[in-house]
Design an enzyme around this catalytic site. Structure first.
Site, PDB file in Angstrom:
ATOM      1  N   HIS A 118     -12.412  -1.758-126.393  1.00 16.52           N
ATOM      2  CA  HIS A 118     -11.777  -0.615-125.307  1.00 16.52           C
ATOM      3  C   HIS A 118     -11.968  -1.321-123.818  1.00 16.52           C
ATOM      4  O   HIS A 118     -12.900  -1.648-123.476  1.00 16.52           O
ATOM      5  CB  HIS A 118     -12.797   0.310-125.462  1.00 16.52           C
ATOM      6  N   ASP A 195     -21.485  -0.662-127.564  1.00 15.09           N
ATOM      7  CA  ASP A 195     -20.806   0.489-127.419  1.00 15.09           C
ATOM      8  C   ASP A 195     -20.716   1.067-128.699  1.00 15.09           C
ATOM      9  O   ASP A 195     -20.015   0.735-129.605  1.00 15.09           O
ATOM     10  CB  ASP A 195     -19.283   0.023-126.843  1.00 15.09           C
ATOM     11  N   GLN A 198     -17.654   4.780-131.184  1.00  9.46           N
ATOM     12  CA  GLN A 198     -16.983   5.352-132.382  1.00  9.46           C
ATOM     13  C   GLN A 198     -17.962   5.065-133.684  1.00  9.46           C
ATOM     14  O   GLN A 198     -17.432   5.169-134.877  1.00  9.46           O
ATOM     15  CB  GLN A 198     -15.656   4.263-132.790  1.00  9.46           C
ATOM     16  N   LYS A 221     -17.092  13.005-128.619  1.00  9.96           N
ATOM     17  CA  LYS A 221     -16.870  12.355-129.842  1.00  9.96           C
ATOM     18  C   LYS A 221     -17.486  12.785-130.890  1.00  9.96           C
ATOM     19  O   LYS A 221     -17.474  12.532-132.041  1.00  9.96           O
ATOM     20  CB  LYS A 221     -16.546  10.839-129.659  1.00  9.96           C
ATOM     21  N   CYS A 359      -6.254   2.273-125.520  1.00  7.42           N
ATOM     22  CA  CYS A 359      -6.876   1.961-124.571  1.00  7.42           C
ATOM     23  C   CYS A 359      -7.520   0.232-124.743  1.00  7.42           C
ATOM     24  O   CYS A 359      -8.335  -0.109-124.116  1.00  7.42           O
ATOM     25  CB  CYS A 359      -8.320   2.794-124.050  1.00  7.42           C
TER      26      CYS A 359
END
Lengths: 405, 146
Positions: A118, A195, A198, A221, A359
């Protein structure tokens, strides 16, 4: 896990029950359960005071709730409280890490990333490279979009200082073996930054088990409020990390000669009035997730993914890009239809999906296409919704219908 | 006359311009002014190029990738503005923006562009239907607000 009961807890679902609303954009943001909304309102309506040093009861209450929120976040990822920094979101967390490490980097150092990342996992490093003169290198990805330990080993050199990768890819939903990858980074004296935007909402996270140096994610999220996020760092690294926002609430002392002493982490990184309601709301969302059980969530979403893939494979007008990945993301195109036209067609039937590059603007290097439609599921979605979605996939060729509806 | 256009006819016009876009080419002549249009709300990437001489749109061309709506509306825009004076062009753009937002407009000056009269019912497509008109406005230095 009783999905029908869970759906009743989300006002976005119950308030829209009169019209068709199928929300398949959960990788972008998620609906909020009523308990999260109530928790935020509770702060604003019962103990709305600033944190730090209030000499009155409601300020003490605000402090206590904020502190409790940090504890809950720590529990959610198996960290200790002092390793949890509140930020405005995953992007800020990643920027804070990148800019906070500048003083430890020098010219020609290498930072390893992948083309699937991303923008928020890439662009801070581009900037750091501009400033310091270090270099971005791309690790090769396998056919499922994963970074294998072998490929990471191949990319490592004695100049590699940082490996920065997503836990779960936001376009393909692939899950990287972060524990193995972090081990390789550490054997080469590099830092591993994960990261988790997700992954945190969809699977059990144990930062100690993964042994990552930093782990980041967003509140919104995870069924929490917007404008709140988390940066986890190993404590000794948070001590080395420079703050990039300075001000009240993060300093211990300063004088007229320019001498400043910072507070210890995590306060060192929390200048200014924080998103107090956001932090408290996020903690409530994480408790909500823990109550359902992260393993249950992972399993159910995996089932939805497999179900959707099996149905889509029966269609001959659909191009599917990630049938083998385990999380609830389906990246596809309707043959001969520009992704945005496809997404508009779904919208015409009340299905929310997203089109574009999501993104991850380097991903065409991997997929060979610029634009995809992304449907992303979560635990409040159902197989019935997927059946309906499949029916609309079949109408792909009539995409202009959406415009003349 | 335009009001008699059926949905089916409008659809055919859009599909025709989408599949056979007019004036789609990249111009390297430096006397053309170029604007690159994209936005976070839209995945279209379109370059608009215009050549203005003596207050007239001598040429309008474009290149890039977009959805059916942005491609067809850009194609139609390019045919519509070519040969018009700047004043006429501005009038067309104003009327087009008015149509998109369901304000009073003159369908006569919009010609084929009236096929986008339904856009207001699909608000998520407004950016697509106006991308090239906003692009020309950006080059002319006028108000880009639809």
């Amino acid at each position: 896990m009783n999905i029908e009961e869970i759906r009743k807890l989300f006002p976005m679902i119950t308030n829209n029950s009169q019209k068709k609303l199928v929300y398949f954009d959960n990788a972008a943001t998620t609906f909020k359960p009523q308990c999260v909304i109530d928790k935020e309102v509770e702060y604003y309506t019962f103990y709305c005071a600033n944190t730090h040093r209030g000499d009155y009861d409601i300020a003490y209450q605000a402090d206590t709730h904020y502190d409790e929120a940090r504890k809950i976040v720590a529990k959610f990822i198996n960290a200790t409280k002092k390793e949890v920094v509140f930020t405005s979101g995953d992007s800020m967390s990643l920027n804070l890490i990148a800019f906070g490490l500048i003083h430890l980097l020098k010219k020609d150092d290498e930072i390893l990333v992948s083309v699937l990342e991303h923008a928020s996992c890439l662009l801070p490093w581009y900037k750091v490279c501009d400033i310091v003169g270090c270099k971005i290198k791309f690790i090769e990805v396998d056919e499922n979009g994963n970074i294998t330990p072998e490929n990471l080993k191949k990319a490592m050199t004695n100049k590699t200082k940082i490996v920065s990768l997503a836990h779960v890819g936001n376009v393909l939903g692939n899950v990287n073996d972060v524990k193995a990858l972090a081990k390789i980074a550490h054997e080469n004296n590099a830092l591993f930054i994960c990261d988790g935007a997700q992954s945190a909402p969809h699977m059990k996270i144990d930062v100690k088990e993964l042994d990552v140096d930093f782990f980041t994610f967003s509140g919104h999220k995870c069924y929490g409020p917007t404008g709140i996020g988390v940066l986890y760092g190993k404590y000794e690294l948070l001590e080395k990390l420079e703050p990039y926002q300075l001000g009240g609430g993060m300093n211990a002392s300063f004088d007229m000669c320019g001498n400043v002493k910072y507070l210890y982490p995590p306060e060192k990184f929390e200048a200014g009035t924080q998103n107090i309601a956001g932090a408290i709301g996020l903690a409530r969302a994480l408790e909500f997730l823990l109550d359902i059980g992260m393993d249950n969530i992972y399993q159910y979403e995996n089932e939805l993914k497999k179900y959707c893939v099996s149905k889509m494979k029966e269609l001959d007008n659909v191009e599917l890009y990630n049938s083998n990945t385990p999380t609830g993301i389906v990246a596809f195109n309707i043959k001969g239809v520009f992704a945005q036209d496809g997404a508009s067609l779904f919208n015409r039937y009340g299905i929310c999906v997203r089109s574009g590059e999501h993104c991850a603007k380097l991903i065409h290097n991997f997929l060979g296409v610029d634009q995809t439609i992304r449907a992303s599921f979560c635990f409040y979605n159902t197989k019935e919704e997927i059946d309906y979605f499949i029916e609309i996939c079949k109408k792909g060729g009539d995409f202009l219908d959406a415009f003349f509806a | 006359m335009h009001f008699s256009l059926s949905n089916e006819m409008m659809r055919e016009i859009i599909m025709d311009h989408y599949q056979n876009p007019r004036n789609k080419r990249e111009e390297s002549d430096p006397s053309y002014q170029t604007v690159y249009m994209d936005s976070t709300s839209c995945i279209d990437k379109i370059y608009i190029q215009i050549k203005v001489e003596d207050g007239i749109f001598k040429d309008v061309c474009w290149h890039g990738n977009g959805c059916a709506i942005s491609t067809a509306s850009t194609s139609i825009m390019s045919e519509l503005l070519k040969g018009k004076t700047i004043d006429e062009g501005n009038k067309i753009i104003d009327n087009y923006f008015n149509m998109i937002h369901e304000k009073p407009y003159d369908p006569e000056v919009l010609d084929e562009a009236v096929v986008f009269m339904n856009t207001s019912r699909q608000p998520s497509r407004i950016k697509c239907a106006t991308i090239s008109f906003r692009g020309v406005r950006r080059i002319l230095g006028g108000n880009e607000d639809e």
